[in-house]
Enzyme design. Sequence first.
Site, mmCIF file in Angstrom:
data_model
loop_
_atom_site.group_PDB
_atom_site.id
_atom_site.type_symbol
_atom_site.label_atom_id
_atom_site.label_comp_id
_atom_site.label_asym_id
_atom_site.label_seq_id
_atom_site.Cartn_x
_atom_site.Cartn_y
_atom_site.Cartn_z
ATOM 1 N N HIS A 212 -16.837 -6.309 -31.942
ATOM 2 C CA HIS A 212 -16.847 -5.463 -32.052
ATOM 3 C C HIS A 212 -15.764 -4.497 -32.792
ATOM 4 O O HIS A 212 -15.318 -3.746 -33.258
ATOM 5 C CB HIS A 212 -17.632 -4.179 -31.198
ATOM 6 C CG HIS A 212 -16.872 -4.675 -30.318
ATOM 7 N ND1 HIS A 212 -16.583 -5.905 -29.106
ATOM 8 C CD2 HIS A 212 -16.415 -3.530 -28.937
ATOM 9 C CE1 HIS A 212 -15.765 -5.502 -28.530
ATOM 10 N NE2 HIS A 212 -16.169 -4.522 -28.017
ATOM 11 N N CYS A 213 -14.511 -5.180 -32.183
ATOM 12 C CA CYS A 213 -13.177 -4.741 -32.537
ATOM 13 C C CYS A 213 -12.354 -5.365 -33.363
ATOM 14 O O CYS A 213 -12.024 -4.942 -34.290
ATOM 15 C CB CYS A 213 -12.847 -4.961 -31.011
ATOM 16 S SG CYS A 213 -13.485 -3.433 -29.671
ATOM 17 N N LEU A 214 -11.269 -6.768 -33.050
ATOM 18 C CA LEU A 214 -10.700 -7.863 -33.897
ATOM 19 C C LEU A 214 -10.764 -7.277 -35.545
ATOM 20 O O LEU A 214 -10.063 -6.876 -36.342
ATOM 21 C CB LEU A 214 -10.464 -8.853 -33.914
ATOM 22 C CG LEU A 214 -10.079 -8.974 -32.282
ATOM 23 C CD1 LEU A 214 -9.182 -10.650 -32.091
ATOM 24 C CD2 LEU A 214 -8.440 -7.815 -31.292
ATOM 25 N N VAL B 135 -12.357 -5.233 -37.123
ATOM 26 C CA VAL B 135 -12.591 -3.394 -37.538
ATOM 27 C C VAL B 135 -10.873 -2.453 -37.225
ATOM 28 O O VAL B 135 -10.509 -2.129 -38.279
ATOM 29 C CB VAL B 135 -13.469 -3.315 -36.600
ATOM 30 C CG1 VAL B 135 -14.092 -1.479 -37.124
ATOM 31 C CG2 VAL B 135 -14.608 -3.880 -37.484
ATOM 32 N N ASP B 136 -10.785 -2.696 -35.850
ATOM 33 C CA ASP B 136 -9.721 -1.694 -35.057
ATOM 34 C C ASP B 136 -8.878 -1.720 -36.422
ATOM 35 O O ASP B 136 -8.299 -0.389 -36.476
ATOM 36 C CB ASP B 136 -9.539 -2.038 -33.974
ATOM 37 C CG ASP B 136 -10.496 -2.197 -32.666
ATOM 38 O OD1 ASP B 136 -12.370 -1.306 -33.983
ATOM 39 O OD2 ASP B 136 -11.163 -1.937 -32.035
#
Length: 433
Positions: free
Chosen positions: A256-258, A260-261
Amino acid sequence: MTIGIVGLGYVGLPLAVAFAEAGERVIGVDTSVAKVASIRRGESYIEDIPSEQLAAVRPQLEATTRTSRLALADAIIIAVPTPLTANREPDLGPLLAAAQSVSDVLQAGQLVVLESTTYPGTTRERLLPILEETGLQAGVDFHLAFSPERVDPGNEKFQLANTPKIIGGLTPACAAQAEGLYGKVCESIVPVTTPEVAEMAKLLENIFRSVNIALVNELGMLAERMGVDIYEVIDAAATKPFGYMRFEPGPGMGGHCLPVDPFYLSWKAREYDFSTEFIELAGKVNQNMPYVCVERAERLLNEHGKAVRGSKIAILGVAYKPAVGDIRESPALKIIERLQSLGGEVVYHDEFVPELKQFGLTNTSLADALDGADVALIVTAHPGIDHMTISTQVPTVDYRGVTRTTRAAARPPMEMAVLPQRDNEIEPTEVAA
């Protein structure tokens, strides 16, 4: 104290359970009727929260779709998704909708904390104006802060309680209120001077990993062409007791992070006429890895006189990391999509993921997946599977390096390979997940 939590996903539900276990009353709000019903039954849909643990706090946890209930809360935490659009630009739709819902019920004296990962300035420039439409003033009539989530699904060593909590308040008084809130469930608080610092700190954590994963993936591709064992290279480099942190190549980034962020910061940087070339290049390398994986599978099939079309291809592991069922941004999805488009007969084995509806696939037993397979692709190395034996029985492409016979002997002891780890450092061995 009554705590309202907007968004009951991978971030919000563990928060709700933690505060409930600390003896606080929790009002959890989500737009999903299914999630709310599941919580009311005491049935968890988050792997890190066993159903028994959720059921135990049901008297303290109210789950609802009614945002009006947030008017009863002393503190409101916003933990909704911050995805990307199809053009890989920030999609603040869920966040802004949540902000408006909170604004509709905002009461004097309440604390509002944003946990959703976003670009620097979001709390002050986007959330604050919506909340102040009520006529209440932040830092005077209500408190506002940003505290980034640091959830790592499946991590048994670092969870909410023992992961340091960064807090950036709009004012010192706002920060103090937020520190008091999280002090109930977090052992260590890391105060910073502004929400922007906290927002950017979270992005730095993920960009650091993204860039290093891209670097080792690119070196892995080069080493393959040169006939050099990249894992032996990494083993050798990791013997240096300072100035090096171990990362390993893989099929791409997931979670959910790498994936996208980093794009949130790249997008924001354009406002300042600044091009984040390093970040964007890392994103390009990592996004391309699933296509590289398909090419490797094609080459192996070609060596056996076969084409992708008509070949049975067994995918081992489709979650983005071992021992979890999370498929968000998993590189396995792009690999499957590409192989199916080339005419491959794809099956998969992953006991953590019952089905992949978008591909018309369901989890197949390991024996059935391998029976008659022309090639096996190790995309995610789940525990409990003898990948080494599989590689001797079926032509195998190992994207995780788990079938290297010399790897265990070659890898140096961990204490020789890295510097002493501080509380806010990531694990010394990072796999390109």
